[in-house]
Scaffold this motif. Structure first.
Motif, PDB file in Angstrom:
ATOM      1  N   CYS A   1       0.843  -1.155  -0.279  1.00  0.00           N
ATOM      2  CA  CYS A   1       0.059  -0.071   0.436  1.00  0.00           C
ATOM      3  C   CYS A   1       0.613   0.932   0.057  1.00  0.00           C
ATOM      4  CB  CYS A   1      -0.965  -0.173   1.064  1.00  0.00           C
ATOM      5  SG  CYS A   1      -1.811   1.384   1.216  1.00  0.00           S
ATOM      6  N   ASN A   2       0.874   2.077  -0.769  1.00  0.00           N
ATOM      7  CA  ASN A   2       1.524   3.128  -1.010  1.00  0.00           C
ATOM      8  C   ASN A   2       2.939   3.144  -1.324  1.00  0.00           C
ATOM      9  OD1 ASN A   2      -0.756   5.360  -1.746  1.00  0.00           O
ATOM     10  ND2 ASN A   2      -0.666   5.414   0.469  1.00  0.00           N
ATOM     11  N   LYS A   3       3.544   4.451  -1.177  1.00  0.00           N
ATOM     12  CA  LYS A   3       5.417   4.687  -1.533  1.00  0.00           C
ATOM     13  C   LYS A   3       6.132   3.474  -0.330  1.00  0.00           C
ATOM     14  CE  LYS A   3       5.009   6.930  -4.853  1.00  0.00           C
ATOM     15  NZ  LYS A   3       4.984   6.418  -6.575  1.00  0.00           N
ATOM     16  N   ALA A   4       5.465   4.099   0.380  1.00  0.00           N
ATOM     17  CA  ALA A   4       6.609   3.289   1.672  1.00  0.00           C
ATOM     18  C   ALA A   4       6.751   1.699   1.464  1.00  0.00           C
ATOM     19  CB  ALA A   4       5.937   3.509   3.151  1.00  0.00           C
ATOM     20  N   ALA A   5       5.264   1.319   0.435  1.00  0.00           N
ATOM     21  CA  ALA A   5       5.616  -0.143   1.000  1.00  0.00           C
ATOM     22  C   ALA A   5       6.097  -0.546  -1.031  1.00  0.00           C
ATOM     23  CB  ALA A   5       4.057  -1.159   1.504  1.00  0.00           C
ATOM     24  N   GLY A   6       6.047   0.314  -1.540  1.00  0.00           N
ATOM     25  CA  GLY A   6       6.631  -0.535  -2.250  1.00  0.00           C
ATOM     26  C   GLY A   6       5.360  -0.708  -3.844  1.00  0.00           C
ATOM     27  N   GLN A   7       4.400  -0.070  -3.604  1.00  0.00           N
ATOM     28  CA  GLN A   7       3.665   0.309  -4.644  1.00  0.00           C
ATOM     29  C   GLN A   7       3.590   0.431  -5.399  1.00  0.00           C
ATOM     30  OE1 GLN A   7      -0.439   1.231  -3.385  1.00  0.00           O
ATOM     31  NE2 GLN A   7      -1.439   0.467  -4.955  1.00  0.00           N
ATOM     32  N   SER A   8       3.586  -0.036  -7.057  1.00  0.00           N
ATOM     33  CA  SER A   8       4.246   1.306  -8.013  1.00  0.00           C
ATOM     34  C   SER A   8       2.356   0.748  -9.259  1.00  0.00           C
ATOM     35  CB  SER A   8       5.158   0.414  -8.855  1.00  0.00           C
ATOM     36  OG  SER A   8       4.651  -1.204  -9.055  1.00  0.00           O
ATOM     37  N   VAL A   9       1.688  -0.078  -9.078  1.00  0.00           N
ATOM     38  CA  VAL A   9       0.706  -0.427 -10.019  1.00  0.00           C
ATOM     39  C   VAL A   9      -0.554   0.442  -8.956  1.00  0.00           C
ATOM     40  CG1 VAL A   9      -0.849  -0.683 -11.477  1.00  0.00           C
ATOM     41  CG2 VAL A   9       1.634  -1.900 -11.574  1.00  0.00           C
ATOM     42  N   PHE A  10      -0.921   1.657  -8.553  1.00  0.00           N
ATOM     43  CA  PHE A  10      -2.541   1.956  -8.855  1.00  0.00           C
ATOM     44  C   PHE A  10      -3.833   1.469  -8.420  1.00  0.00           C
ATOM     45  CE2 PHE A  10       1.409   4.146  -7.568  1.00  0.00           C
ATOM     46  CZ  PHE A  10       1.395   3.993  -6.529  1.00  0.00           C
ATOM     47  N   HIS A  11      -3.766  -0.253  -8.312  1.00  0.00           N
ATOM     48  CA  HIS A  11      -4.934  -0.945  -8.975  1.00  0.00           C
ATOM     49  C   HIS A  11      -4.597  -2.029  -8.062  1.00  0.00           C
ATOM     50  CE1 HIS A  11      -8.547  -2.825 -11.506  1.00  0.00           C
ATOM     51  NE2 HIS A  11      -7.472  -4.026 -10.361  1.00  0.00           N
ATOM     52  N   ILE A  12      -5.604  -2.273  -6.828  1.00  0.00           N
ATOM     53  CA  ILE A  12      -4.714  -3.251  -5.870  1.00  0.00           C
ATOM     54  C   ILE A  12      -4.624  -4.190  -6.026  1.00  0.00           C
ATOM     55  CG2 ILE A  12      -5.747  -1.473  -3.616  1.00  0.00           C
ATOM     56  CD1 ILE A  12      -8.639  -4.188  -3.599  1.00  0.00           C
ATOM     57  N   HIS A  13      -3.763  -5.605  -5.653  1.00  0.00           N
ATOM     58  CA  HIS A  13      -3.241  -6.604  -6.568  1.00  0.00           C
ATOM     59  C   HIS A  13      -2.750  -7.043  -4.922  1.00  0.00           C
ATOM     60  CE1 HIS A  13      -0.193  -3.179  -7.317  1.00  0.00           C
ATOM     61  NE2 HIS A  13       1.115  -3.961  -6.514  1.00  0.00           N
ATOM     62  N   LEU A  14      -3.406  -8.737  -4.655  1.00  0.00           N
ATOM     63  CA  LEU A  14      -2.693  -9.632  -3.727  1.00  0.00           C
ATOM     64  C   LEU A  14      -1.571 -10.096  -4.652  1.00  0.00           C
ATOM     65  CD1 LEU A  14      -3.151 -10.315  -1.221  1.00  0.00           C
ATOM     66  CD2 LEU A  14      -4.343 -12.341  -2.671  1.00  0.00           C
ATOM     67  N   HIS A  15      -0.212 -10.280  -4.318  1.00  0.00           N
ATOM     68  CA  HIS A  15       0.864 -10.962  -4.578  1.00  0.00           C
ATOM     69  C   HIS A  15       1.003 -12.197  -4.675  1.00  0.00           C
ATOM     70  CE1 HIS A  15       3.245  -7.349  -6.734  1.00  0.00           C
ATOM     71  NE2 HIS A  15       2.830  -6.924  -5.764  1.00  0.00           N
ATOM     72  N   LEU A  16       0.428 -13.915  -5.221  1.00  0.00           N
ATOM     73  CA  LEU A  16       1.393 -14.606  -5.344  1.00  0.00           C
ATOM     74  C   LEU A  16       2.433 -15.202  -5.191  1.00  0.00           C
ATOM     75  CD1 LEU A  16       0.237 -17.292  -3.941  1.00  0.00           C
ATOM     76  CD2 LEU A  16      -0.949 -18.063  -5.656  1.00  0.00           C
ATOM     77  N   LEU A  17       3.187 -15.317  -4.553  1.00  0.00           N
ATOM     78  CA  LEU A  17       4.681 -15.291  -4.574  1.00  0.00           C
ATOM     79  C   LEU A  17       4.488 -17.320  -4.037  1.00  0.00           C
ATOM     80  CD1 LEU A  17       5.791 -12.578  -3.701  1.00  0.00           C
ATOM     81  CD2 LEU A  17       6.852 -13.187  -5.446  1.00  0.00           C
ATOM     82  N   GLY A  18       5.156 -18.020  -4.648  1.00  0.00           N
ATOM     83  CA  GLY A  18       5.925 -19.627  -4.137  1.00  0.00           C
ATOM     84  C   GLY A  18       7.152 -20.045  -5.251  1.00  0.00           C
TER      85      GLY A  18
END
Ligand code: 5GP
Ligand code: ZN
Length: 116
Positions: free
Chosen positions: A90-107
């Protein structure tokens, strides 16, 4: 509902191609263009919401549907047992770069904690 100039709204509309791995009434998911793990999928609501801060009463269902999608995709990618990470910035401090919410799934690899 779609926001002009929003990259992820353009993917929802089919105007920009993406490697789509999941679709439902409320959410779609596609492979990240710059993967940070062997599996890196971006799960988004069809509805444009810029950040977590912009969620409205009534959006609980669509946010829940992102996690239901994560569960299904993780199973499809054979990650359920080993484990995987879900992240929403969420927002700059967390590194959000695309401003349409998205859940990253990493594995597919081990993840450090705390995150960087
Ligand atoms: P954020 O930094 O906002 O949390 O995550 C945005 C993610 O979207 C990044 O991981 C980035 O690689 C991914 N991304 C940016 N542009 C595109 C694109 O055009 N297509 C796809 N598939 N992923 C993208
Ligand atoms: Zn959007």
């Amino acid at each position: 509902m779609a926001e002009e100039q929003c990259l992820f709204c353009s993917i929802v509309a089919g105007d920009i191609p993406a490697d789509i791995v999941f679709e439902s009434d409320t959410a779609i998911a596609f492979r990240d263009i710059n993967p940070q793990a062997p599996t890196h999928v971006i799960i988004i609501p069809r509805k444009h919401v810029a950040t977590i801060n912009d969620l409205e009463t009534g959006d609980e269902g669509i946010v829940g549907s992102l996690f239901s999608a994560a569960k299904e995709i993780a199973a499809e990618e054979e990650l359920s047992e080993a484990g995987y990470r879900t992240v929403m910035n969420c927002n700059k401090a967390a590194g959000q770069s695309v401003f349409h919410i998205h859940l990253h799934l990493l594995g597919g690899r081990l993840f450090a904690w705390p995150p960087g």
